[in-house]
Motif scaffolding. Sequence first.
Motif, PDB file in Angstrom:
ATOM      1  N   GLU A   1      24.674  19.393  46.671  1.00 45.66           N
ATOM      2  CA  GLU A   1      23.808  18.534  46.058  1.00 45.66           C
ATOM      3  C   GLU A   1      24.268  17.028  45.891  1.00 45.66           C
ATOM      4  O   GLU A   1      23.347  16.287  45.687  1.00 45.66           O
ATOM      5  CB  GLU A   1      23.425  19.128  44.865  1.00 45.66           C
ATOM      6  CG  GLU A   1      22.594  20.346  44.853  1.00 45.66           C
ATOM      7  CD  GLU A   1      22.399  20.933  43.421  1.00 45.66           C
ATOM      8  OE1 GLU A   1      22.702  20.708  42.561  1.00 45.66           O
ATOM      9  OE2 GLU A   1      21.498  22.212  43.665  1.00 45.66           O
TER      10      GLU A   1
ATOM     11  N   THR B   1      25.247  13.351  46.906  1.00 43.57           N
ATOM     12  CA  THR B   1      25.006  12.622  48.083  1.00 43.57           C
ATOM     13  C   THR B   1      26.242  12.039  48.741  1.00 43.57           C
ATOM     14  O   THR B   1      26.231  11.738  50.138  1.00 43.57           O
ATOM     15  CB  THR B   1      24.106  11.209  47.545  1.00 43.57           C
ATOM     16  OG1 THR B   1      22.992  11.698  46.731  1.00 43.57           O
ATOM     17  CG2 THR B   1      23.915  10.345  48.773  1.00 43.57           C
TER      18      THR B   1
ATOM     19  N   ARG C   1      18.292  15.862  54.263  1.00 47.29           N
ATOM     20  CA  ARG C   1      18.287  14.293  53.566  1.00 47.29           C
ATOM     21  C   ARG C   1      19.583  13.792  53.739  1.00 47.29           C
ATOM     22  O   ARG C   1      20.546  14.214  54.106  1.00 47.29           O
ATOM     23  CB  ARG C   1      18.276  14.627  51.862  1.00 47.29           C
ATOM     24  CG  ARG C   1      19.171  15.397  51.403  1.00 47.29           C
ATOM     25  CD  ARG C   1      19.224  15.408  49.889  1.00 47.29           C
ATOM     26  NE  ARG C   1      20.100  16.395  49.348  1.00 47.29           N
ATOM     27  CZ  ARG C   1      21.266  15.773  49.009  1.00 47.29           C
ATOM     28  NH1 ARG C   1      21.655  14.490  49.210  1.00 47.29           N
ATOM     29  NH2 ARG C   1      22.481  16.524  48.311  1.00 47.29           N
TER      30      ARG C   1
ATOM     31  N   ARG D   1      22.875  11.618  53.737  1.00 46.42           N
ATOM     32  CA  ARG D   1      24.089  11.637  52.711  1.00 46.42           C
ATOM     33  C   ARG D   1      25.236  11.050  53.330  1.00 46.42           C
ATOM     34  O   ARG D   1      25.341  10.652  54.460  1.00 46.42           O
ATOM     35  CB  ARG D   1      24.629  13.320  52.485  1.00 46.42           C
ATOM     36  CG  ARG D   1      25.277  13.868  53.899  1.00 46.42           C
ATOM     37  CD  ARG D   1      25.699  15.292  53.419  1.00 46.42           C
ATOM     38  NE  ARG D   1      25.039  16.143  52.656  1.00 46.42           N
ATOM     39  CZ  ARG D   1      25.215  16.791  51.792  1.00 46.42           C
ATOM     40  NH1 ARG D   1      26.166  16.053  50.871  1.00 46.42           N
ATOM     41  NH2 ARG D   1      24.148  17.441  50.988  1.00 46.42           N
TER      42      ARG D   1
ATOM     43  N   ASN E   1      20.920  12.220  59.501  1.00 46.20           N
ATOM     44  CA  ASN E   1      21.105  11.975  58.161  1.00 46.20           C
ATOM     45  C   ASN E   1      22.481  12.008  57.560  1.00 46.20           C
ATOM     46  O   ASN E   1      22.927  12.068  56.427  1.00 46.20           O
ATOM     47  CB  ASN E   1      20.270  12.923  57.301  1.00 46.20           C
ATOM     48  CG  ASN E   1      18.865  12.856  57.281  1.00 46.20           C
ATOM     49  OD1 ASN E   1      18.343  11.615  57.511  1.00 46.20           O
ATOM     50  ND2 ASN E   1      18.074  13.715  57.715  1.00 46.20           N
TER      51      ASN E   1
END
Length: 176
Positions: free
Chosen positions: A38, A40, A104, A106, A121
Amino acid sequence: DLALQGVNLSRQDMSNLVYKAADILKPISDQIDQVIQEATITRSDETTLKVIKVKDKDLKVTTKKSKSYVWVYSTGFGEIPATSYKLGATRSRGSLLSFFDLSRPRYLHCDGYNAYRNIPNLTIVPCFTHMRREFANIIKLKNVSHEETEKVINAFDVFFRTDNLIRTKYKDDFDK
C-alpha cells in the motif's frame, strides 16, 4: 547450535518446524506485505541464496537447485516501517510483478537492475550506494585516468557523511 545444548533435532525435524512456524506466522507476514504493497514509496533488492530444495506453493515451484533468490521488499523509513523477504526461483521481473499491485503509480528505490525497468506505473529511484559502487569499480581499471571518478566518489562520501550527521542529530524525528 542446539546440539551443544543437548537438543537433538534431525535436519528433517528442523525443516518441519520451520515450515510449521511459517504457516503459523503467515497472517502476520501477510499484514506486513500489505503495508508494503500500500506504500507509494518502496524499496527492493534481490540477492542469491544457495538452497538444497525450493518448495514454494505461491510460485508453484518444487525443484532441486543450488541457486535461488531472496527478494527484499521494504517501506524503508516510511510512515509504517516494514520489510518482507520472499524466496524466488529466478531473478526475473516476475517476482516483482507478483508482489506489487502496479495498477497505480509507485516509486521504487532500487539498484537499477534491468528487471525493474520499463514497468508501467513504476518510477525507479536510483540507490546512491549502488551508484557509488559502480564508480568504485572504475577505479580498479588500469590505464584509465581516475581523477574525475575520484571526485564523484568523494562527492558521494560527503553526501553519506552529511546524511549520517543529519540522521544522528535528528534521530528522534526519524523514529516517529
